[in-house]
Scaffold this active site. Structure first.
Site, PDB file in Angstrom:
ATOM      1  N   LYS A 193       0.836  -1.208   0.000  1.00  0.00           N
ATOM      2  CA  LYS A 193       0.000   0.000   0.000  1.00  0.00           C
ATOM      3  C   LYS A 193       0.874   1.262   0.000  1.00  0.00           C
ATOM      4  O   LYS A 193       0.601   2.217  -0.728  1.00  0.00           O
ATOM      5  CB  LYS A 193      -0.938  -0.016   1.217  1.00  0.00           C
ATOM      6  CG  LYS A 193      -2.029  -1.068   1.087  1.00  0.00           C
ATOM      7  CD  LYS A 193      -2.794  -1.327   2.378  1.00  0.00           C
ATOM      8  CE  LYS A 193      -3.729  -2.521   2.178  1.00  0.00           C
ATOM      9  NZ  LYS A 193      -4.438  -2.934   3.393  1.00  0.00           N
TER      10      LYS A 193
ATOM     11  N   GLN B 208      -4.867  -1.681   9.646  1.00  0.00           N
ATOM     12  CA  GLN B 208      -4.655  -2.974   8.994  1.00  0.00           C
ATOM     13  C   GLN B 208      -5.267  -4.100   9.833  1.00  0.00           C
ATOM     14  O   GLN B 208      -5.020  -4.192  11.032  1.00  0.00           O
ATOM     15  CB  GLN B 208      -3.145  -3.209   8.787  1.00  0.00           C
ATOM     16  CG  GLN B 208      -2.820  -4.460   8.012  1.00  0.00           C
ATOM     17  CD  GLN B 208      -3.326  -4.428   6.566  1.00  0.00           C
ATOM     18  OE1 GLN B 208      -3.207  -3.430   5.871  1.00  0.00           O
ATOM     19  NE2 GLN B 208      -3.932  -5.515   6.133  1.00  0.00           N
TER      20      GLN B 208
ATOM     21  N   ASP C 186     -11.251   2.539   3.787  1.00  0.00           N
ATOM     22  CA  ASP C 186     -11.460   1.083   3.658  1.00  0.00           C
ATOM     23  C   ASP C 186     -12.959   0.765   3.552  1.00  0.00           C
ATOM     24  O   ASP C 186     -13.337  -0.328   3.131  1.00  0.00           O
ATOM     25  CB  ASP C 186     -10.885   0.354   4.883  1.00  0.00           C
ATOM     26  CG  ASP C 186      -9.603  -0.399   4.556  1.00  0.00           C
ATOM     27  OD1 ASP C 186      -9.332  -0.611   3.358  1.00  0.00           O
ATOM     28  OD2 ASP C 186      -8.900  -0.796   5.508  1.00  0.00           O
TER      29      ASP C 186
END
Ligand code: NAP
Length: 290
Positions: free
Chosen positions: A54, A98, A121
């Site tokens: 990422k 994460q 997200d």
């Protein structure tokens, strides 16, 4: 029939080129550089690898990234405090925690601490609720990537039978909602589904996200179906495979995604898209064009 292989790397490359153009024009118009904050708790090797990918994508596209590492023993309150600081930071347009988090963490409390405007997200309850109504702030990255692949291949969804194997909150359920929004007739299967094949055989489009190598074999696929393999599994010999018996199913499907090189590159790319979208909204809100 031998399937066309959908090249996720190539589609992602095109979208990333468009991302770079958007970043340049955002900077020229509002003087804004998109910023993504990434929080990692612990040192799960897969998570470390995903974060590296990422951050590399951010560099490639011109997104500024901020990385926050916490030891696995950290108090959850400290992570929430960090998120709240980032919520107020005008240089940060996206916040990502994460997953998975350590088992002691209350996942929902962490996800809901993230500002809705920075939830790139798409896991906040508000965003998930938006999916049900067909109006998200940020579509979750993996299903968003699948939709973009289907669009790129000009695969019509209206009235099609779509079967989604996997019903997780981050892939299967949002995937099903996004495809329903596009007027497909959607069926969701999960680990307790009896006789999976009776459902998968109905699929014009089969999306598989279960986390089991070779869960889907050719006898479970209708001739000419489109097969999207979201699964990522590491075999004992180190090889990366999806959930679909690729070699067998490609002889029956009309289109199929490989693993690696299918959905995976799209997920990271759609995170970049969401972060830029967020920065563009912030630029427009500031209303001060250069
Ligand atoms: P997850 O949270 O473990 O959920 C797996 C889902 O599959 C659950 O709904 C489970 O059913 C269902 N399932 C498990 N075994 C099954 C079986 N034998 N038959 C039918 N359904 C079954 O996993 P996830 O996070 O959704 O991820 C799924 C896979 O996609 C993993 O391999 C993951 O690594 C991969 N993934 C890839 C990307 C990408 O970018 N390509 C992104 C995210 C995830 P129950 O609900 O009944 O338990």
């Amino acid at each position: 029939m031998t399937a066309k292989i959908i090249d996720g790397v190539a589609v992602a490359r095109n979208i990333r080129a468009e991302c770079r153009r958007r970043v340049e024009s955002l900077q020229a118009k509002y003087g804004v550089v998109p910023g993504l904050a990434v929080i990692l708790v612990g040192e799960n090797p897969a998570s470390v690898l995903y974060i590296r990918n990422k951050l590399r994508a951010c560099d490639e596209i011109g997104i500024r990234s901020y990385k926050f590492d916490f030891p696995v023993s950290v108090d959850q309150a400290a992570v929430v405090r960090q998120i709240k600081v980032l919520n107020e930071d005008l240089d940060v347009h996206g916040i990502l925690v994460q997953l998975p988090l350590p088992a002691s963490f209350d996942l929902m409390q962490i996800l809901h601490a993230i500002s809705i405007d920075k939830d790139v997200d798409g896991f906040h309850l508000y965003n998930v609720g938006g999916l049900v109504l067909g109006d998200t702030v940020f579509p979750p990255c993996t299903p968003y990537g699948v939709v973009k692949l289907l669009e790129h291949e000009k695969i019509a969804l209206e009235g099609k039978n779509v079967v989604v194997v996997g019903a997780s909150n981050i892939v299967g359920k949002p995937m099903a909602l996004m495809l329903m929004q596009r007027d497909a007739t959607v069926c969701i299967c999960h680990a307790k589904t009896r006789d999976l094949a009776q459902f998968t055989l109905l699929a014009d489009v089969l999306v598989v996200a279960a986390g089991h190598p070779k869960l889907i074999v050719p006898q479970m696929v209708r001739t000419g179906a489109v097969v999207i393999d979201v699964g990522i599994n590491r075999l004992p010999n180190g090889k990366l495979v999806g959930d679909v018996d690729f070699e067998g199913v490609r002889e029956k499907a009309s289109c199929i995604t490989p693993v690696p090189g299918g959905v995976g590159p799209m997920t990271v790319t759609m995170l970049m898209v969401n972060t830029i979208t967020s920065a563009e909204r912030a630029g427009r809100r500031s209303g001060t064009a250069c």
